[in-house]
Scaffold this motif. Structure first.
Motif, PDB file in Angstrom:
ATOM      1  N   VAL A  55       0.757  -1.231   0.015  1.00 15.14           N
ATOM      2  CA  VAL A  55       0.196   0.032  -0.200  1.00 15.14           C
ATOM      3  C   VAL A  55       0.804   1.169   0.171  1.00 15.14           C
ATOM      4  CG1 VAL A  55      -1.743   1.377   1.347  1.00 15.14           C
ATOM      5  CG2 VAL A  55      -1.999  -1.159   1.279  1.00 15.14           C
ATOM      6  N   ARG A  56       2.029   1.243   0.611  1.00 19.75           N
ATOM      7  CA  ARG A  56       2.840   2.374   0.768  1.00 19.75           C
ATOM      8  C   ARG A  56       3.394   2.737  -0.582  1.00 19.75           C
ATOM      9  NH1 ARG A  56       5.781   0.822   4.225  1.00 19.75           N
ATOM     10  NH2 ARG A  56       5.340   1.964   6.043  1.00 19.75           N
ATOM     11  N   LEU A  57       3.802   1.948  -1.217  1.00 22.20           N
ATOM     12  CA  LEU A  57       4.624   2.082  -2.640  1.00 22.20           C
ATOM     13  C   LEU A  57       3.551   2.531  -3.545  1.00 22.20           C
ATOM     14  CD1 LEU A  57       6.955   1.982  -4.491  1.00 22.20           C
ATOM     15  CD2 LEU A  57       6.523  -0.455  -4.812  1.00 22.20           C
ATOM     16  N   PHE A  58       2.129   1.918  -3.707  1.00 22.47           N
ATOM     17  CA  PHE A  58       1.143   2.193  -4.425  1.00 22.47           C
ATOM     18  C   PHE A  58       0.750   3.752  -4.170  1.00 22.47           C
ATOM     19  CE2 PHE A  58      -3.430   2.696  -4.469  1.00 22.47           C
ATOM     20  CZ  PHE A  58      -3.472   2.695  -5.877  1.00 22.47           C
ATOM     21  N   ALA A  59       0.707   3.903  -2.890  1.00 18.81           N
ATOM     22  CA  ALA A  59      -0.003   5.389  -2.538  1.00 18.81           C
ATOM     23  C   ALA A  59       0.810   6.488  -2.988  1.00 18.81           C
ATOM     24  CB  ALA A  59      -0.403   5.346  -1.081  1.00 18.81           C
ATOM     25  N   ASN A  60       2.007   6.228  -2.528  1.00 17.70           N
ATOM     26  CA  ASN A  60       2.934   7.135  -2.706  1.00 17.70           C
ATOM     27  C   ASN A  60       3.306   7.602  -4.351  1.00 17.70           C
ATOM     28  OD1 ASN A  60       4.685   8.245  -0.253  1.00 17.70           O
ATOM     29  ND2 ASN A  60       4.293   6.007   0.125  1.00 17.70           N
ATOM     30  N   MET A  61       3.344   6.460  -5.070  1.00 15.92           N
ATOM     31  CA  MET A  61       3.542   6.824  -6.434  1.00 15.92           C
ATOM     32  C   MET A  61       2.225   7.491  -7.111  1.00 15.92           C
ATOM     33  SD  MET A  61       6.686   6.129  -6.567  1.00 15.92           S
ATOM     34  CE  MET A  61       6.775   6.706  -8.528  1.00 15.92           C
ATOM     35  N   THR A  62       1.076   7.078  -6.668  1.00 13.20           N
ATOM     36  CA  THR A  62       0.007   7.309  -7.314  1.00 13.20           C
ATOM     37  C   THR A  62      -0.338   8.807  -6.987  1.00 13.20           C
ATOM     38  OG1 THR A  62      -0.993   5.246  -7.153  1.00 13.20           O
ATOM     39  CG2 THR A  62      -2.649   6.994  -7.680  1.00 13.20           C
ATOM     40  N   ALA A  63      -0.088   9.291  -5.534  1.00 11.91           N
ATOM     41  CA  ALA A  63      -0.305  10.654  -5.019  1.00 11.91           C
ATOM     42  C   ALA A  63       0.386  11.921  -5.890  1.00 11.91           C
ATOM     43  CB  ALA A  63       0.153  10.577  -3.827  1.00 11.91           C
ATOM     44  N   GLY A  64       1.518  11.566  -6.247  1.00 14.15           N
ATOM     45  CA  GLY A  64       2.068  12.501  -7.179  1.00 14.15           C
ATOM     46  C   GLY A  64       1.459  12.817  -8.479  1.00 14.15           C
ATOM     47  N   HIS A  65       0.997  11.563  -9.265  1.00 15.19           N
ATOM     48  CA  HIS A  65       0.663  11.860 -10.299  1.00 15.19           C
ATOM     49  C   HIS A  65      -0.875  12.525 -10.114  1.00 15.19           C
ATOM     50  CE1 HIS A  65       3.817   9.722 -12.108  1.00 15.19           C
ATOM     51  NE2 HIS A  65       3.346   8.489 -11.426  1.00 15.19           N
ATOM     52  N   VAL A  66      -1.590  12.156  -9.273  1.00 10.14           N
ATOM     53  CA  VAL A  66      -2.918  12.637  -9.127  1.00 10.14           C
ATOM     54  C   VAL A  66      -2.746  14.430  -8.921  1.00 10.14           C
ATOM     55  CG1 VAL A  66      -4.922  12.764  -7.598  1.00 10.14           C
ATOM     56  CG2 VAL A  66      -3.768  10.740  -8.251  1.00 10.14           C
ATOM     57  N   ILE A  67      -1.969  14.431  -7.833  1.00 12.53           N
ATOM     58  CA  ILE A  67      -1.544  15.908  -7.708  1.00 12.53           C
ATOM     59  C   ILE A  67      -1.191  16.576  -9.140  1.00 12.53           C
ATOM     60  CG2 ILE A  67       0.016  17.718  -6.589  1.00 12.53           C
ATOM     61  CD1 ILE A  67       0.272  15.533  -4.186  1.00 12.53           C
ATOM     62  N   LEU A  68      -0.180  16.213  -9.937  1.00 13.13           N
ATOM     63  CA  LEU A  68       0.115  16.921 -11.201  1.00 13.13           C
ATOM     64  C   LEU A  68      -0.860  16.840 -12.081  1.00 13.13           C
ATOM     65  CD1 LEU A  68       2.590  17.909 -12.701  1.00 13.13           C
ATOM     66  CD2 LEU A  68       2.845  15.531 -13.517  1.00 13.13           C
ATOM     67  N   LEU A  69      -1.845  16.095 -12.044  1.00 12.92           N
ATOM     68  CA  LEU A  69      -3.042  16.046 -12.981  1.00 12.92           C
ATOM     69  C   LEU A  69      -3.984  17.042 -12.396  1.00 12.92           C
ATOM     70  CD1 LEU A  69      -3.627  12.278 -13.807  1.00 12.92           C
ATOM     71  CD2 LEU A  69      -2.660  14.176 -15.439  1.00 12.92           C
ATOM     72  N   SER A  70      -4.087  17.156 -10.987  1.00 15.90           N
ATOM     73  CA  SER A  70      -4.992  18.137 -10.829  1.00 15.90           C
ATOM     74  C   SER A  70      -4.610  19.719 -10.934  1.00 15.90           C
ATOM     75  CB  SER A  70      -4.895  18.075  -8.987  1.00 15.90           C
ATOM     76  OG  SER A  70      -5.499  16.586  -8.616  1.00 15.90           O
ATOM     77  N   LEU A  71      -3.259  19.832 -10.925  1.00 18.95           N
ATOM     78  CA  LEU A  71      -2.759  21.115 -11.375  1.00 18.95           C
ATOM     79  C   LEU A  71      -3.069  21.479 -12.542  1.00 18.95           C
ATOM     80  CD1 LEU A  71       0.578  21.108  -9.331  1.00 18.95           C
ATOM     81  CD2 LEU A  71      -1.448  22.395  -8.782  1.00 18.95           C
ATOM     82  N   ILE A  72      -2.875  20.352 -13.852  1.00 15.20           N
ATOM     83  CA  ILE A  72      -3.011  20.584 -14.936  1.00 15.20           C
ATOM     84  C   ILE A  72      -4.625  20.671 -15.232  1.00 15.20           C
ATOM     85  CG2 ILE A  72      -2.939  19.396 -17.315  1.00 15.20           C
ATOM     86  CD1 ILE A  72      -0.441  18.032 -16.433  1.00 15.20           C
ATOM     87  N   GLY A  73      -5.312  20.182 -14.612  1.00 14.22           N
ATOM     88  CA  GLY A  73      -6.865  20.566 -14.633  1.00 14.22           C
ATOM     89  C   GLY A  73      -7.318  21.781 -14.353  1.00 14.22           C
ATOM     90  N   LEU A  74      -6.474  22.617 -13.476  1.00 21.87           N
ATOM     91  CA  LEU A  74      -7.004  23.937 -13.322  1.00 21.87           C
ATOM     92  C   LEU A  74      -6.672  24.695 -14.434  1.00 21.87           C
ATOM     93  CD1 LEU A  74      -5.271  24.413  -9.672  1.00 21.87           C
ATOM     94  CD2 LEU A  74      -7.631  24.308 -10.368  1.00 21.87           C
ATOM     95  N   SER A  75      -5.703  24.451 -15.425  1.00 22.76           N
ATOM     96  CA  SER A  75      -5.534  25.126 -16.610  1.00 22.76           C
ATOM     97  C   SER A  75      -6.694  25.283 -17.470  1.00 22.76           C
ATOM     98  CB  SER A  75      -4.374  24.512 -17.422  1.00 22.76           C
ATOM     99  OG  SER A  75      -3.137  24.586 -16.644  1.00 22.76           O
TER     100      SER A  75
END
Length: 355
Positions: free
Chosen positions: A274-294
């Motif tokens: 769970v730790r590896l999955f959550a940490n690697m997914t969290a960064g991508h979700v944050i990045l896509l969230s920032l792109i979505g603001l555009s």
């Protein structure tokens, strides 16, 4: 106002819409959205842009770069026999299977029943293969050069790789597992470099981090579980490993202690998964969230560009940190497993000596 031609014209305008509405109510179909009719971004379905971005984090049956599909991946099914198709479209043309619109999994045509075994190549599987090929292309020539050069230090990139190998050996494996860790060193090096390569491949434009899938991290956790238990059994023997499950408590407490100890054996690899999955997914979700603001307003574009660059740099650091943490904790758990059996084995004599 009383023009006799007005009523027929009104009827002609209303009738098609009423007919479509009635048909849709009978069949249960939803009206087509603006996006399905080719609506441009910003007209009516701008909210779906972010959903599409988030959808790119999941597994796919094709490889793409941005909005451009590069290649369809083969479909391999075992359902009363081996069936191989070059793509989902080819499979559906065969008329036996289709892609479910409910679960998005392959099912038998006209039902929601999946085949017995789906061994299809997906995007995450493909990028795991990419990581394997990259590692083989780097480590095999590196090993051959070491055999030729002998004690001479390598140069350039291989020198940097040697530094990483020595760090994993001297700072992660041996301090936690002792001399027994020398036999396990190839496994720990494989775990470290494989996770690191999969993480880095996901940072390349068009790439996917396979470690962002629970299936992949669960597979790695199962390997870690086997390594941990095999190291303990090899060091102290099967009898001592079984005795450890009792926790050193009186016999009448075994029905309570044994299930707790068995649960503890699986808790450690589950935490790794769970730790590896959550940490690697969290960064991508944050990045896509920032792109979505555009897509909300142009005011956010300068802000999102700056933060996106920062998150990308942070993800590069996280790629190394997560490979380090997974390898470190696996070594720590293996060391604890090897040491704890000795502690239980000598616990009785130490207790008697104290009295």
């Amino acid at each position: 106002m009383n023009d006799p031609n007005a009523q027929p014209l009104l009827a002609q305008d209303v009738k098609p819409a009423d007919t479509i509405t009635t048909a849709q109510q009978q069949t249960g179909e939803q009206p087509a959205t603006a996006a399905e009719h080719g609506a441009k971004p910003g007209e009516k379905e701008t909210g779906n842009v972010f959903k599409e971005l988030l959808g790119e984090l999941g597994d796919h049956r094709h490889l793409s770069f941005g909005n451009h599909e590069i290649v369809q991946l083969p479909v391999i099914l075992f359902d009363g026999g081996l069936r191989v198709y070059s793509s989902v479209e080819t499979m559906e043309e065969g008329g036996e299977y289709e892609l479910s619109h409910v679960t998005h999994h392959i099912v038998r045509k006209g039902t929601e029943v999946p085949p017995k075994l789906d061994m299809s190549v997906t995007s995450l599987v493909a990028f795991q293969w990419v990581a394997m090929v990259l590692l083989a292309a780097i480590l095999i020539p590196m090993g051959r050069k070491y055999k030729k050069r002998g004690a001479h230090a390598p140069r350039g990139f291989f020198n940097a790789m040697e530094a990483v190998v020595l760090y994993v050996r001297d700072q992660i494996v041996l301090p936690n597992t002792g001399d027994a860790g020398k036999k396990l060193l190839p496994i720990f090096l494989t775990i470290f470099f494989f996770i690191l390569t999969m993480n880095l491949v996901g940072l390349v434009p068009g790439g996917h981090s396979s470690t962002g899938s629970l299936n992949v991290t669960a597979g790695l956790a199962i390997i870690a579980f086997v390594v941990i238990q095999a190291a303990a059994i090899n060091k102290n023997g099967l009898g001592s490993w079984l005795k450890h499950l009792t926790g050193g408590v009186p016999v009448w407490l075994w029905p309570i202690m044994v299930p707790v100890e068995i649960l503890g054996l699986f808790t450690k690899p589950f935490a790794l998964c769970v730790r590896l999955f959550a940490n690697m997914t969290a960064g991508h979700v944050i990045l896509l969230s920032l792109i979505g603001l555009s897509f909300v307003t142009a005011v956010f574009i300068p802000v999102t560009l700056g933060f996106s660059l920062f998150i990308n740099i942070l993800e590069l650091l996280v790629a190394f940190i997560q490979a380090y943490i997974f390898t470190m904790l696996t070594a720590v758990f293996a060391g604890i497993g090897m040491a704890s059996h000795d502690d239980h084995g000598h616990g009785g004599s130490e207790h008697a000596a104290a009295h």
